[in-house]
Design an enzyme around this catalytic site. Structure first.
Site, PDB file in Angstrom:
ATOM      1  N   SER A 178       2.503   2.806  -4.001  1.00 24.98           N
ATOM      2  CA  SER A 178       1.874   1.573  -3.506  1.00 24.98           C
ATOM      3  C   SER A 178       1.518   1.715  -2.042  1.00 24.98           C
ATOM      4  O   SER A 178       2.131   2.509  -1.300  1.00 24.98           O
ATOM      5  CB  SER A 178       2.836   0.392  -3.688  1.00 24.98           C
ATOM      6  OG  SER A 178       2.395  -0.761  -3.004  1.00 24.98           O
ATOM      7  N   TYR A 191      11.063  -3.822  -3.784  1.00 26.20           N
ATOM      8  CA  TYR A 191       9.919  -3.180  -4.430  1.00 26.20           C
ATOM      9  C   TYR A 191       9.321  -2.106  -3.527  1.00 26.20           C
ATOM     10  O   TYR A 191       9.085  -0.964  -3.957  1.00 26.20           O
ATOM     11  CB  TYR A 191       8.864  -4.241  -4.765  1.00 26.20           C
ATOM     12  CG  TYR A 191       7.546  -3.694  -5.248  1.00 26.20           C
ATOM     13  CD1 TYR A 191       7.381  -3.293  -6.562  1.00 26.20           C
ATOM     14  CD2 TYR A 191       6.448  -3.599  -4.383  1.00 26.20           C
ATOM     15  CE1 TYR A 191       6.154  -2.796  -7.012  1.00 26.20           C
ATOM     16  CE2 TYR A 191       5.229  -3.110  -4.825  1.00 26.20           C
ATOM     17  CZ  TYR A 191       5.092  -2.709  -6.141  1.00 26.20           C
ATOM     18  OH  TYR A 191       3.880  -2.222  -6.584  1.00 26.20           O
TER      19      TYR A 191
END
Length: 286
Positions: A178, A191
């Site tokens: 990400s 996350y």
């Protein structure tokens, strides 16, 4: 297909994982202009999180490139059935495997089922993840950490270890990290931390697997319109989603999935341990 500007109404989903069937507007997983050219002809791919979002788009584009696919998902059965329909519409096979990738035994069984049913395994896409809006570290307990690390990074160890037993020279593993691994994201602390771990995992294991002729790379998406978004953020934040990047809009799954086609094909034969950045124009460090 024309990529539309950000016109997302406020919305929320209580269920995790989120459902693509409940999103408005629906994510764009394919484009009419994308014409397959047999880049993955005769290959078999296993895609986690293949029921919706980026995973669905990857499955459809792989099918257009003449690969059969197995998709692993938790329990979003209607979304998974739609992905299967879309893959089969391209004349390819699609195997649905429901279960929890945080479980090592299930991961081994998913790989074995793929090989048994589809005959081989050439491409592993480690894409599934979970995400929580936490605010501060005080809101993260041990159970949350165990859950998110088990799903987001431990599963990649489990699946990769099982998959490479069946892979041959020329095979490819693609991990979804990400933009948050590079920029950080305070409200998404756990996350973002797992996505940093995925980056290190990709770079590290790519070196050893080159000895087997298996290439490992990653994709680091920016803000992409997937079920993650309405199931994580409050309605007002959802309607503003993606406006912070230079392109002033969220990306669509199909704008990311082409990266996975490239990294799975011979077009990327000189790529290993690398990361592609479909993020709307954000410049990040290597």
């Amino acid at each position: 297909m024309t990529i539309t500007p950000n016109k997302i109404p406020p919305q929320a989903q209580e269920r995790k994982p989120g459902l693509e069937t409940e999103m408005t507007p629906k994510p764009e997983y394919d484009r009419d202009s994308y014409q397959g050219s047999g880049k993955l002809r005769g290959k078999v791919a296993l895609i986690t999180g293949g029921d919706s979002g980026i995973g669905r788009s990857v499955a459809v584009l792989y099918a257009k490139e003449e690969a059969d696919v197995a998709i692993v998902y938790l329990d979003e059965h209607e979304d998974a059935k739609e992905t299967k329909r879309l893959v089969e519409k391209q004349g390819r096979k699609c195997l649905l495997i429901a279960g929890d990738i945080s479980n090592d035994q299930f991961c081994q069984e998913a790989v074995q089922t793929t090989v048994s049913e589809l005959g081989r395994l050439d491409i592993l896409v480690n894409n599934a993840a979970e995400q929580y809006l936490e605010g501060t570290i005080e809101n993260i307990d041990a159970a949350r950490l165990e859950s998110i690390f088990s799903t987001n990074i431990f599963s990649m160890f489990y699946l990769t270890k099982a998959a490479i037993q069946h892979m041959k020279k020329g095979s490819s593993i693609i991990n979804t990290t990400s933009i948050n691994a590079y920029k950080g994201n305070a409200p998404l602390l756990s996350y973002s931390t797992t996505k940093g771990a995925i980056l290190a995992f990709t770079r590290s294991i790519s070196q050893s697997l080159l000895e087997k002729g298996i290439r490992v790379n990653a994709v680091a998406p920016g803000p992409i319109w997937t079920p993650f978004i309405p199931s994580t953020f409050p309605p007002d934040a959802v309607s503003d989603f993606g406006k912070q990047v230079p392109m002033k809009r969220p990306g669509q799954p199909v704008e990311v999935a082409t990266c996975y086609v490239f990294l799975a094909s011979d077009d990327s034969s000189y790529f290993a341990g690398q990361v592609l950045h479909p993020n709307g124009g954000v410049v990040v460090g290597a």
